[in-house]
Scaffold this active site. Structure first.
Site, PDB file in Angstrom:
ATOM      1  N   SER A   9       0.881  -1.067  -0.095  1.00 12.41           N
ATOM      2  CA  SER A   9       0.084   0.077   0.036  1.00 12.41           C
ATOM      3  C   SER A   9       0.986   1.115   0.030  1.00 12.41           C
ATOM      4  O   SER A   9       1.920   1.549   0.821  1.00 12.41           O
ATOM      5  CB  SER A   9      -0.978   0.084   1.283  1.00 12.41           C
ATOM      6  OG  SER A   9      -1.660   1.204   1.197  1.00 12.41           O
ATOM      7  N   GLY A  10       0.586   2.188  -0.796  1.00 13.91           N
ATOM      8  CA  GLY A  10       1.285   3.563  -1.096  1.00 13.91           C
ATOM      9  C   GLY A  10       2.379   3.382  -1.869  1.00 13.91           C
ATOM     10  O   GLY A  10       3.230   4.097  -2.369  1.00 13.91           O
ATOM     11  N   ASN A  31      -0.663   5.169   3.277  1.00 14.41           N
ATOM     12  CA  ASN A  31      -0.746   5.636   2.017  1.00 14.41           C
ATOM     13  C   ASN A  31      -2.307   6.409   1.801  1.00 14.41           C
ATOM     14  O   ASN A  31      -3.226   5.863   2.464  1.00 14.41           O
ATOM     15  CB  ASN A  31      -1.300   4.634   1.082  1.00 14.41           C
ATOM     16  CG  ASN A  31      -1.444   5.012  -0.482  1.00 14.41           C
ATOM     17  OD1 ASN A  31      -1.500   6.384  -0.706  1.00 14.41           O
ATOM     18  ND2 ASN A  31      -1.893   4.030  -1.555  1.00 14.41           N
ATOM     19  N   THR A  79      -2.046   2.076  -7.907  1.00 12.39           N
ATOM     20  CA  THR A  79      -3.182   2.856  -8.486  1.00 12.39           C
ATOM     21  C   THR A  79      -2.841   3.862  -9.706  1.00 12.39           C
ATOM     22  O   THR A  79      -3.527   3.837 -10.750  1.00 12.39           O
ATOM     23  CB  THR A  79      -4.028   3.518  -7.577  1.00 12.39           C
ATOM     24  OG1 THR A  79      -4.421   2.603  -6.427  1.00 12.39           O
ATOM     25  CG2 THR A  79      -5.212   4.066  -8.006  1.00 12.39           C
ATOM     26  N   SER A 115      -5.176   4.770  -0.403  1.00 16.28           N
ATOM     27  CA  SER A 115      -4.944   3.369  -0.577  1.00 16.28           C
ATOM     28  C   SER A 115      -6.348   2.702  -1.372  1.00 16.28           C
ATOM     29  O   SER A 115      -7.322   2.809  -0.667  1.00 16.28           O
ATOM     30  CB  SER A 115      -4.519   2.688   0.776  1.00 16.28           C
ATOM     31  OG  SER A 115      -4.443   1.405   0.716  1.00 16.28           O
ATOM     32  N   SER A 116      -5.935   1.813  -2.131  1.00 17.31           N
ATOM     33  CA  SER A 116      -7.097   0.779  -2.650  1.00 17.31           C
ATOM     34  C   SER A 116      -7.430  -0.191  -1.721  1.00 17.31           C
ATOM     35  O   SER A 116      -6.623  -0.934  -1.252  1.00 17.31           O
ATOM     36  CB  SER A 116      -6.821   0.314  -3.786  1.00 17.31           C
ATOM     37  OG  SER A 116      -6.436   0.990  -4.935  1.00 17.31           O
ATOM     38  N   GLU A 161       0.457  -7.000   3.103  1.00 17.11           N
ATOM     39  CA  GLU A 161       0.297  -6.091   4.072  1.00 17.11           C
ATOM     40  C   GLU A 161       0.747  -6.578   5.486  1.00 17.11           C
ATOM     41  O   GLU A 161       0.328  -7.724   5.727  1.00 17.11           O
ATOM     42  CB  GLU A 161      -1.168  -5.879   4.337  1.00 17.11           C
ATOM     43  CG  GLU A 161      -1.638  -4.716   3.183  1.00 17.11           C
ATOM     44  CD  GLU A 161      -3.116  -4.358   3.117  1.00 17.11           C
ATOM     45  OE1 GLU A 161      -3.297  -3.256   2.602  1.00 17.11           O
ATOM     46  OE2 GLU A 161      -3.575  -4.455   4.380  1.00 17.11           O
ATOM     47  N   GLY A 189      -1.395  -5.356  -2.096  1.00 15.02           N
ATOM     48  CA  GLY A 189      -0.254  -5.702  -1.951  1.00 15.02           C
ATOM     49  C   GLY A 189      -0.103  -6.533  -0.642  1.00 15.02           C
ATOM     50  O   GLY A 189      -0.852  -6.340   0.107  1.00 15.02           O
TER      51      GLY A 189
END
Length: 1038
Positions: free
Chosen positions: A121-122, A171, A126, A174-175, A400, A398
């Site tokens: 994340s981050g 992030n 995206t 973050s998605s 985590e 991703g």
């Protein structure tokens, strides 16, 4: 295509060309890293490139992207044009290169592809997905349907980000769901449709956020950016702090996010995707109802049952969802239990009521999100059923690892395990297929097979998911801790599983009693079992579902009607649903050709220019990048098609330069032998050369760099010569054409000039012949010419002075009268100019000269010679006159003095004397004596001869014998003296020019004679006859 290749190649380093800069900016492809097994070398290469703002690096066809946390000028339309249609390794690594090659490979091979974008994340997943979509939107052929699909694909991004993304600790965008998008292309390569699949939306975030995190963006965008009328209709206030679901993380307001601008973007996107106003209003009603649900609070009555403490928020929920407020209140505070044909309402405690409220909020939001994805799919749907090729974009969470990892992290990391397993399988398969296709022996590769971890999670009846489902379905009091005990019982001996109870003393200190730890391929992760059962069940009581089916909100009614059946079976758990969706995703991906983008975070604090070695190395490990590199490097580090290899390196061998006329494979064989490749350093495949060690390629590239300078000079010289020759030919041809044209122009002009000259000459001759006749058409122009010619010549030959009497040109007969008039006018003009230009002194001089002319002009021979000689005031200054004489004549003003020679009247002896003229008399002075005084009144006349002598005779009245007679003198300034005398004495008429001899009075009654003659020499003497003889020289007549 070729044009684009040529355009892209200019000014950019290709893969091999970049090897020369490898010490400064690192290697563009990790496959060419000499120490490929060293993590430090891998990390050092990434860092070198990151410090030069080179965020992309290849591992074969895999793209590694490091988030720079700043804007780079590498995503412009110009950059897109450069990468269009260019070979993958021809230009520096870029996400455009990967997208372009996936697209062109799909067209060439007519098969399906997918691009897997993964990372923490981050890390920029995206953004990478957006860049790929933007590239396809620009680079694909554009027609009207393409524009529609392209616009909707691009506009779906901000909508899905608003509803599916949130701020986390790592992030700001973050998605919180996995997204797989298929882009459908027709046979011409035009995008004609799209489809999106979503995975595991993090619904728990709707009701709870960790410290420092936010809910989904759309809530804040609506509250902070929504129009005043809209908020009034939804019963909302423009303040996020007023809503319980938005402040759980105590981070409702962020400086890095502009919710107002994002709201406008989402509104515009929804309209462009063709959501009608009714759908948009219902969608906002769903969002607002969730916010109002979060503010619904319960309290205990005297029996311990839950009851509402304020019904205002519930009424808004009722209004927005279109359900009865009483029915909704009953659904949130009572559970309906069916016993045979009877229904019993069982009241909730406050805790159960809160659970029911949160479950409803999660269900509404989660199902609305699914509806939103389906609606977007409908807008991008391709109605044409003909065969399409597809490029899939998988943007999924991703790996985590948080301080506290729960059910969501467990599912996400399980997903990454499955994708890593697929990744290794596809990579090995791709490598093995390439080796087999080229006829190169395949060498088995040792790698970590994470199947053991996948089985640990998903194995039927024995995996963690199966045990979790069993515990959720088990009758009795099942809790998170009983689930943990069940895991310890079934998996106690598994090498990748450990709990507090099963751990040794050292490990036990790092585990809480409610934790279990899995050893993933990326490292150890500790999970807290608290909430596993509830999140896996994700139960929504049946009576609440029934209420939602009756909703007047079209979205809610559609979601609950389509997703619920009338059967009484327990719904599938979240983990099982996710496992099934992963199996389906794996099947989709296995049917397509893979491309990979691995995104890395450069640091945790999102600072530009900072590279955290330990953080990046951790991501490199858990993304399996070194593992992938080992697979790619198991056999040969470098491979290229024979044509490409020969085209680049043929200058290194005289036999292949400049043109190889045989087969490319034979040319490569000759080339590598010339370069001294050892047999174990390379293999010749069917279409490619395989080079085992990067150092072999480096040595070849360094030799090429040395050769390239010499080649460049030679090529440049040849090219300059070619250009100059071509330029010379062009100039020569141009000069010849110009000369031809010029000569033609000149010849035509000459012809015209000669024709004109003939006419003029004929006319001139005819005019000349008739010049004496009256003016006619034949001679008129001739006469005009004569006049013009004469006047032009006269203009350049006019007299310059008044005295010039000979310069005037003789006129032709027709201009005789005109010439006389012009001469007179010109003379007047000269006189006028002269008169206007003379001074007073010159004027006086002229006046005297005029008197002289009146007396002597034409009478005395030497007069013409006197004209240019100016007269002076006096010939003897007063200082030269004796003082005694001055005293005697002081009362008379001296007007003029001149030296003379006086001749005695008797004997004619010459005596030098001074003649002084005053106002009243003329004085003959001898030093200090006045020898004779002649009063002007007694001066009868003055006689001179007509010759050029200077003899002057003053005839004085002589009545007395005793008085002196006439004066005989000689003066060199005769004309000046006599002119002065005529003015002073007013005796102009008394001056006579006497022809022949002059008689003078010696004394009263006695006369003498002066004879004059001309001779070769001037003399004055007494002649034998007693006369005074004056001989003067003859003057030339001018």
């Amino acid at each position: 295509m070729q044009g684009r290749k040529a355009r892209g190649g200019r000014g950019l380093l290709d893969m091999e060309g970049a090897l020369t800069a490898r010490d400064r900016v690192g290697i563009q492809d990790f496959v060419l890293l000499d120490t490929h097994t060293s993590e430090n070398a891998f990390l050092d290469n990434l860092k070198k490139r990151f410090n030069e703002d080179l965020i992309y690096t290849y591992i074969g066809t895999l793209l590694v992207s490091v988030n720079p946390y700043k804007q780079l000028d590498i995503y412009s339309k110009k950059q897109m044009d450069i990468y269009m249609g260019v070979n993958f390794f021809e230009l520096p690594p870029h996400i455009y290169a990967l997208a372009d090659n996936a697209y062109h490979t799909m067209l060439a091979e007519a098969n399906n592809h997918f691009i897997l974008i993964s990372g923490e994340s981050g890390a920029g997943k995206t953004e990478a997905s957006k860049k790929i979509l933007q590239y396809y939107a620009v680079s694909c052929p554009s027609v009207s349907p393409m524009d529609r699909v392209r616009d909707r694909m691009l506009l779906s991004n901000p909508v899905l980000e608003a509803f599916g993304n949130a701020k986390t600790l790592k992030n700001d965008n973050s998605s919180r769901f996995g997204k797989y998008m298929d882009i459908q292309f027709d046979i011409q390569g035009e995008a004609v449709g799209g489809h999106i699949l979503s995975y595991l939306l993090e619904k728990s975030r709707v009701v709870h956020q960790n410290q420092g995190e936010r809910n989904f963006h759309i809530f804040y965008q609506l509250v902070e950016g929504g129009e005043e009328d809209l908020l009034r209709q939804l019963g909302l206030e423009s303040n996020s702090q007023h809503y319980s679901y938005l402040v759980k993380g105590q981070c409702a307001n962020m400086t890095s996010v502009n919710d107002q601008n994002d709201w406008r973007t989402v509104r515009n996107a929804l309209s462009s995707i063709e959501f009608d106003n009714g759908d948009i209003q219902d969608l906002f009603g769903v969002i607002a109802s969730v916010l109002h649900l979060g503010n619904v609070q319960f309290e205990s009555d005297n029996k311990g049952n839950a009851k509402l403490n304020n019904s205002a928020e519930l009424r808004w929920v009722s209004t927005l969802l279109g359900v009865s407020v009483q029915v909704l209140q009953e659904g949130l505070t009572y559970r309906k239990i069916e016993a045979n044909t009877d229904e019993v309402l069982s009241p909730f405690t406050v805790d159960y009521a809160t659970y029911a409220r949160d479950a409803l909020a999660k269900a509404i939001y989660g199902r609305a999100f699914t509806w939103l994805v389906n609606k977007i799919n409908e807008s991008m749907e391709n109605k044409d059923l003909s065969r399409k090729t597809v490029i899939g974009l998988l943007d999924i969470y991703g790996f985590e690892v948080f301080y506290v990892n729960s059910f969501e992290q467990f599912c996400i990391n399980y997903c990454n395990e499955k994708l890593q397993q697929l990744f290794i399988q596809l990579t090995l398969k791709s490598e093995q297929e390439e080796y087999e296709a080229e006829g190169i022996g395949w060498e088995p590769v040792q790698f970590f097979n994470n199947k053991i971890i996948c089985d640990l999670v998903e194995e039927k009846h024995r995996g963690i998911i199966s045990l979790l489902d069993e515990e959720c379905l088990r009758p009795g009091e099942a809790t998170d801790l009983t689930f943990l005990e069940r895991l310890e019982e079934k998996m106690g001996s598994h090498p990748h599983f450990v709990t507090h109870k099963l751990a040794d003393k050292t490990t036990r200190k790092t585990l809480e009693r409610g934790d279990f730890r899995l050893l993933h391929y990326a490292g150890e992760v500790t999970y807290c079992v608290v909430g596993f059962l509830d999140k896996n069940n994700d139960l929504l009581y049946r009576n609440i579902k029934d209420v939602m089916r009756e909703s007047k909100n079209a979205i809610v009614r559609e979601c609950f009607a389509s997703m619920e059946s009338d059967n009484r079976r327990r719904p599938e758990t979240v983990a099982s649903q996710f496992k099934s969706s992963l199996v389906g995703l794996t099947d989709i991906l296995m049917s397509k050709e893979p491309w990979y983008v691995r995104c890395l975070k450069s640091n945790e604090s999102k600072q530009p220019g900072r590279f955290d070695d330990s953080l990046v190395l951790h991501q490199v490990k858990y993304l399996g990048l070194t593992e992938h590199l080992r697979v790619r490097r198991a056999g040969f580090a470098y491979r290229r098609r024979y044509e490409v290899f020969l085209q680049r390196y043929k200058p290194l061998c005289p036999a292949t330069w400049p043109h190889w006329k045989g087969l490319p494979a034979d040319g490569v064989e000759v080339l590598v032998r010339h370069l001294g490749y050892q047999p174990d350093e390379y293999k010749m495949g069917r279409t490619k050369i395989f080079i085992r060690h990067p150092r072999t390629l480096f040595a070849t590239e360094d030799a090429f760099e040395i050769c390239k300078n010499d080649l460049a000079s030679r090529i440049q010289a040849q090219y300059k010569g070619y250009r100059q020759k071509g330029e010379f030919r062009k100039q020569k041809e141009a000069a010849t054409k110009i000369e031809t044209c010029w000569r033609g122009v000149q010849a035509r002009k000459e012809k015209e000039r000669r024709q004109w000259a003939v006419k003029v000459i004929k006319k001139f001759i005819k005019g000349y012949m008739t010049r004496g006749e009256a003016k006619t058409t034949d001679n008129s122009e001739y006469l005009v010419f004569v006049r013009q010619s004469y006047l032009n010549r006269l203009k350049n030959n006019l007299p310059k002075t008044v005295l010039d009497k000979t310069t005037w040109l003789s006129p032709p007969p027709v201009l005789t009268e005109t010439s006389a008039i012009l001469r007179q006018i010109h003379m007047r003009l000269l006189v006028r100019k002269y008169v206007r230009g003379i001074t007073a002194q010159q004027k006086a001089q002229l006046q005297l000269k005029q008197i002289t002319s009146a007396i002597f002009k034409g009478k005395k021979d030497n007069y013409p010679q006197s004209i240019p000689q100016p007269f002076v005031e006096t010939r003897i200054s007063e200082e030269d006159i004796n003082i005694k004489v001055l005293q005697m004549i002081r009362h008379e003003r001296i007007k003029y003095s001149v030296p003379i020679v006086k001749y005695d009247r008797n004997g004619f002896k010459p005596r030098p004397r001074q003649l002084v003229l005053t106002q009243t008399a003329a004085y003959m002075v001898d030093d200090a004596k006045i020898k004779q005084r002649v009063i002007y009144t007694t001066l009868k006349s003055v006689s001179v001869s007509p010759l050029s002598d200077g003899i002057i005779i003053f005839h004085v009245a002589n009545e007395d014998v005793k008085q002196k007679g006439d004066l005989i003198m000689q003066c060199d300034h005769l004309f000046e003296l006599l002119t002065k005398l005529s003015v002073v004495a007013n005796k102009q008429n008394a001056i006579k020019v006497v022809q022949g001899s002059i008689t003078f009075q010696i004394q009263a009654g006695k006369e003498g004679v002066v004879d004059f003659s001309s001779g070769s020499e001037s003399m004055v003497y007494k002649d034998r006859n007693g006369h005074l003889m004056v001989v003067s020289t003859r003057t030339r007549v001018r």
